[in-house]
Motif scaffolding. Structure first.
Motif, PDB file in Angstrom:
ATOM      1  N   LYS A   1       0.838  -1.209   0.000  1.00  0.00           N
ATOM      2  CA  LYS A   1       0.000   0.000   0.000  1.00  0.00           C
ATOM      3  C   LYS A   1       0.869   1.252   0.000  1.00  0.00           C
TER       4      LYS A   1
ATOM      5  N   ASP B   1     -10.296  -1.185   1.253  1.00  0.00           N
ATOM      6  CA  ASP B   1     -10.840  -1.190  -0.107  1.00  0.00           C
ATOM      7  C   ASP B   1     -12.255  -1.741  -0.032  1.00  0.00           C
TER       8      ASP B   1
ATOM      9  N   GLU C   1     -12.846  -3.933  -6.847  1.00  0.00           N
ATOM     10  CA  GLU C   1     -12.624  -2.695  -6.092  1.00  0.00           C
ATOM     11  C   GLU C   1     -13.375  -1.515  -6.704  1.00  0.00           C
TER      12      GLU C   1
ATOM     13  N   GLY D   1     -11.097   2.889  -2.786  1.00  0.00           N
ATOM     14  CA  GLY D   1      -9.852   2.652  -2.049  1.00  0.00           C
ATOM     15  C   GLY D   1      -9.672   3.778  -1.059  1.00  0.00           C
TER      16      GLY D   1
HETATM   17 MN    MN Z   1      -7.039   1.004  -4.478  1.00  0.00          MN
END
Ligand code: MN
Ligand code: ATP
Length: 457
Positions: A356, A373, A381, A384
């Motif tokens: 990340k 997420d 996704e 985020g």
């Molecule tokens: Mn993301």
């Protein structure tokens, strides 16, 4: 031109018996011995207005009856002969723009693949009328949601010198001639418009944090640019990004806001686009309306990354990329979690820090960060987000670990020196949300002129 919107004519009593003028495009034409019927669309309603032509009384120019022709019709509003609502008994039909038979929007050929080759005309189909109505209603609802909840709407710059997360996927902004030859990179950029390397922003978050640590609650809603070399049905080079940033918010607050906002948006779409949702439900995704109602009415699931890996591991043989703790979740894993395990939207939280971004708050375990997420069935996704690292020293350490150019982030680091507070936010991909609400499976079909690798029609 003085005329009345079709949406106003279709329902209600007020206009019954009145003489009105409508303008629109011919969607269908059929006739019998005595009467003919034109269906007109003007964009103000997903439903079309039926115009009844009495062939005994009217001599209509045949050009006015061609698919796609633009016409103005004056006539009397009457109760529909069949079904609910009103229709128009024509007194006169005027041609505004004729439409020859080469018009590519014909009943037989309207697959989405084909329509993608005519982006300038595909909007005249039912599917695109419905998609863009939903998109417009959702965009308005986003502004309404944040306005009602006390957020500032801010506009982050689109041209930026910081290459944030997007090192490899940033479009460059330059005025340098193509044949310029310089000895060093620095010399090259010195001569360029800004005097330094500049690019199109991949996210407004960093500037969003600047604003949130002054105004408390802010959001941006604008385009982000990513030179993603992935040709998927979920990625565009230019997409619209909704990015709230909230001071005094920790990760659970961020989740709560994201869930509340999504439900508000879904509610708005269900309320304001009933005809469009019914259309998608019949022709694009069976059960769409039920799905949206269910999502609006139930709590989203939450699980940590570590739990997610434990849930996925037993199914490793069915994945192209088997999982183990530390790996990034691929689309196949995201879909498995949300479609097979939870069967509803699920927040996956607390990812390994290595996969990340540098700015995410470091958890006490020393291994994970306070990221979340949101995964949804059919897409993966859609959001985020994270709590941001508010501690100066910890942030600095994370940036050094990644070998980042600290000079470029002086302002960002300053936010942690002067009155630093816990804060967080998230990014919603607007097109992905529209896909979710409509059941449309390719992001190119919810975007006016989609931009992706080797495609800028
Ligand atoms: Mn993301
Ligand atoms: P993905 O893993 O799907 O590539 P990401 O993790 O790179 O997305 P973020 O940086 O978290 O994306 O951006 C926030 C949101 O913006 C994503 O959840 C997604 O909804 C949307 N998004 C990101 N990249 C794109 C893109 N290229 N096209 C359309 N939407 C995007």
């Amino acid at each position: 031109m003085k005329h009345i919107d079709i949406s106003e004519i279709l329902v209600g009593q007020e206009l019954l018996g009145q003489e009105v003028v409508v303008c629109g495009w011919v969607r269908t034409f059929r006739e019998s011995a005595q009467v003919a019927f034109l269906e007109l669309a003007d964009g103000t309603s997903f439903r079309k207005l039926q115009v009844v032509l009495d062939k005994g009384k009217l001599n209509v120019d045949p050009e006015c009856t061609k698919l796609g022709a633009a016409v103005a019709v004056s006539g009397e509003v009457v109760k529909a002969y069949k079904g609910d609502g009103n229709e128009l008994n024509a007194r006169a039909v005027t041609l505004l723009g004729k439409c020859p038979p080469e018009y590519p929007i014909q009943k037989k050929r309207t697959t989405l693949d084909f329509l993608r080759t005519i982006p300038h005309l595909r909007l005249r189909t039912n599917t695109f009328a419905a998609v863009f109505r939903v998109r417009s209603v959702a965009a308005q609802a986003i502004h309404r949601y944040f306005h009602e909840h006390g957020y500032y709407y801010i506009n982050a710059p689109l041209i930026t010198a910081s290459d944030c997360e997007g090192a490899g996927e940033m479009f460059r902004v330059t005025t340098q001639p193509w044949n310029a030859s310089y000895k060093t990179e620095e010399e090259y950029y010195k001569n360029d418009f800004f005097g330094v390397k500049a690019g199109l922003s991949v996210s407004g978050q960093l500037e969003g944090e600047v604003a949130a640590t002054a105004f408390g609650k802010i959001y941006t809603f604008g385009p982000s640019f990513r030179a993603e070399n992935s040709n998927t049905t979920r990625h565009l080079a230019e997409f619209w990004h909704v990015e709230p940033e909230i001071a005094f918010a920790e990760l659970p607050d961020v989740l709560e806001i994201a869930e509340d906002m999504l439900k508000y948006l879904i509610h708005a779409v269900l309320e304001e686009c009933p005809d469009e949702i019914a259309f998608f439900d019949s022709f694009v995704e069976k059960g769409l309306r039920e799905k949206l109602l269910h999502v609006e009415g139930s709590k989203f699931a939450v699980c940590t990354y570590t739990e997610a890996i434990d849930l996925l591991k037993p199914h490793n043989e069915s994945f192209q990329f088997p999982v183990s703790w530390g790996c990034d979740l691929q689309s196949e894993h995201e879909k498995y979690l949300t479609e097979q395990v939870f069967r509803r939207p699920v927040f996956v939280t607390d990812y390994p820090k290595e996969i990340k971004s540098f700015y995410m708050k470091q958890n006490a375990d020393g291994k994970t960060v306070a990221a979340a997420d949101l995964l949804v069935p059919g897409i993966g996704e859609i959001i985020g987000g994270s709590e941001r690292e508010a501690d100066y020293e910890k942030l600095l350490a994370a940036m050094k670990e990644r070998g980042m150019n600290l000079d470029a982030y002086k302002q960002y680091l300053d936010l942690r020196l002067f009155g630093s507070v816990p804060h967080g936010g998230f990014g919603l991909g607007f097109e992905r949300f529209v896909m979710y609400c409509t059941g449309i499976e390719n992001i190119r079909d919810v975007t006016l002129f989609p931009r992706s690798v080797k495609n800028i029609m």
